[in-house]
Design an enzyme around this catalytic site. Structure first.
Site: not given
Ligand SMILES: [Zn+2]
Ligand SMILES: [Zn+2]
Length: 561
Positions: A202, A375
């Site tokens: 990610d 995130h």
């Protein structure tokens, strides 16, 4: 570090990985992993168009390569329940000859999507737990717990004949996750020590320094809000923000307020999460949206959809005083507990202006710490690289600049790793313990229109098909920016719209119809270009369909004068 050497004959089998979405863009994450004649798909996500793109609900990756690869797709493996990872499952479903594997929450969020498409999952939805290993043809898939902005998220390690590849899914390192489910750092370290061929990680927040912080970090700001609020507290968030819901509900309990979920997205996902025990709200504390008005405002918290300024969402209706059950007043506080997704700022700004016009207090990320990202920031992404120490690194989930930056960071953290800066449709071939970009496959985006019929066509094709079948209607009207009054005579310009007995009357009455549509809206709605355009489009489409049986493409042109 030793890796099993694959067939060294160049003509022999190799591991092939093709990202089909989520690279050089945000959203519609999807990756195809193949060995021999067997493939598995990791995630099947959608992306959302700008709130004002007319008639388009969703965008999914082009599935042509899945259809034409000639390989058996033996499983679909899901990392977590966000739309950008599961939204396209109903479209991928018919192409998969095997199970759909995911954690219980992920699968519970997939189920209503299948239902909406008339798909009976039978026994093909297979729930998995962290550290569980599932054999699929030449692959063994292992699920590893990660933390993110919602519960029940996993990364996926895939053991292949060429070596182990690791797909992180979305993650941050939350050391105090609200559900107590810890990030399985140990397992990542173990895999790293044993040797990982490739890491796909990610990149969303690679441009943020430090660490993103625990979900609990918003508690302080919400405590202040609850302490100061004299009226209702209305909190807009994504339907998937189940941790955020829990935090708000717990504070509501503490401050003796009832909780009402308002808007389909938050109602549905909160019900799913409660059913699975992942969202705990005392039944007596819950309030139906229809009962909000009967309660004193100071005793109520509303959790709503619409944090992105979506014209159809509950908060947009509430903001212009057009919601059946929830009204805003000067005592009330409205909190945007979500990031503004780039592209949505204008629409969000307009909703905020309407709320301010009601006299309510507005709170958003820039004012108080009411949102924390799901995130990981750069230090968390570096930690992942340090633990896994892959031979090949492929940054995923991000626009070009994020992937490029992640690639630079990886070169510092893992100087021996080979970094592949790939894009959607690149064919990555892995053999002899390394990997390369070896070719391209066809990729693209497919727009799904608002009819929910499951029909798919490319952007151009979709519009052309509407136009080819039923033509095009362009309502043209001018609205006074201050008063919201219609200026001049509105008109509808037809192109290729078949004029017969039934449809003729619609055109003949176009100016009356348009006037009615506009006048049925409040002044506030009329002076909001985004909202009025959407209203004209949906209402005119509805009237035309009802009266002529036709579904032309409606493209409103609304001018502010
Ligand atoms: Zn996510
Ligand atoms: Zn995501």
């Amino acid at each position: 570090m030793t890796l099993p050497l694959p067939d060294s004959d160049p003509a022999g089998p190799a591991l092939e990985v093709v990202p089909l979405g989520g690279l050089r863009e945000f959203g519609m994450n999807m990756m195809l992993v193949s060995w021999g004649d067997t493939s598995i798909v990791v995630d099947a996500g959608v992306t959302f168009p700008d709130p004002e793109l007319p008639g388009v609900d969703l965008i999914i990756p082009d599935l042509a390569h899945l259809e034409e690869s000639g390989r058996r797709i033996a499983a679909l493996v899901l990392t977590h329940g966000h739309e950008d990872h599961i939204g396209a499952v109903p479209y991928v479903w018919p192409l998969v000859d095997g199970p759909v594997l995911g954690t219980p929450l992920t699968l519970a969020l997939v189920e209503p999507k299948l239902d909406e498409h008339g798909i009976d999952p039978g026994d093909r939805l297979v729930a998995v737990a962290p550290r569980q290993r599932v054999a699929i043809g030449p692959f063994t898939v292992e699920f590893i717990r990660v933390t993110h902005s919602m519960p029940d998220c996993v990364a996926v390690a895939i053991e292949t004949p060429a070596g182990v590849i690791l797909h992180t899914g979305d993650f941050k390192v939350d050391q105090t996750p609200p559900d107590g489910e810890r990030f399985d750092l140990h397992r990542f370290a173990e895999l790293g020590a044993a040797g990982v061929l490739a890491l796909f990680s990610d990149s969303t927040n690679i441009d943020r320094r430090g660490v993103s912080g625990s979900e609990y970090e918003v508690v302080g700001a919400f405590e202040e809000i609850f302490t100061g609020a004299r009226g209702k507290v209305v909190v807009a968030m994504f339907g998937s923000s189940i941790f955020r819901m829990q935090i708000v509900a717990d504070l509501a309990e503490q401050f003796r307020r009832k909780v009402a979920f308002v808007g389909r997205g938050v109602v549905e996902s909160s019900e799913v999460a409660q059913r699975l025990g992942l969202l705990k709200i005392r039944p007596g504390q819950l309030l139906r949206d229809s009962d909000v008005r009967t309660y004193p405002a100071e005793d109520v918290v509303c959790i709503t959809t619409g944090s992105q300024g979506e014209p159809q969402a509950a908060l947009s209706r509430i903001a212009i005083d057009d919601h059946r059950h929830v009204k805003l007043g000067p005592e009330d506080v409205v909190v945007f507990s979500a990031r503004a997704i780039p592209g949505n700022e204008k629409a969000i700004g307009r909703v905020m202006n309407h709320i301010a016009a009601r006299g309510s207090q507005l709170i958003y990320e820039g004012v108080k710490h009411v949102h924390v990202s799901g995130h990981g920031s750069d230090e968390e992404l570096k930690l992942m690289l340090s633990l896994v120490r892959p031979r090949v690194f492929v940054p995923i989930h991000g626009e070009y600049r994020h992937l490029a930056r992640h690639a630079q960071v990886a070169a510092q953290v893992c100087p021996d790793a080979r970094v592949l800066l790939a894009q959607n449709g690149d064919l990555l071939r892995f053999r002899d313990g390394t990997g390369e970009i070896a070719g391209r496959v066809p990729t693209g985006r497919v727009l799904i229109d608002g009819t929910r019929t499951g029909e798919i066509a490319g952007e151009v094709l979709r519009d052309r098909r509407h136009v080819a079948a039923d033509g095009l209607l362009v309502p043209v009207l001018a609205i006074n920016r201050q008063t919201g009054a219609i200026e001049g005579v509105p008109d509808v310009i037809p192109r290729g719209f078949v004029v017969d007995e039934r449809s003729e009357s619609v055109l003949a009455e176009a100016s009356v119809l348009l006037t009615d549509i506009v006048e049925s809206a409040s002044v506030e709605e009329r002076t909001d270009l985004g909202l009025i355009r959407e209203r004209v489009r949906t209402e005119l489409q509805r009237v035309v369909r009802r009266r002529s049986g036709r579904r032309p493409l409606v493209v409103p042109v609304v001018m502010e004068v």
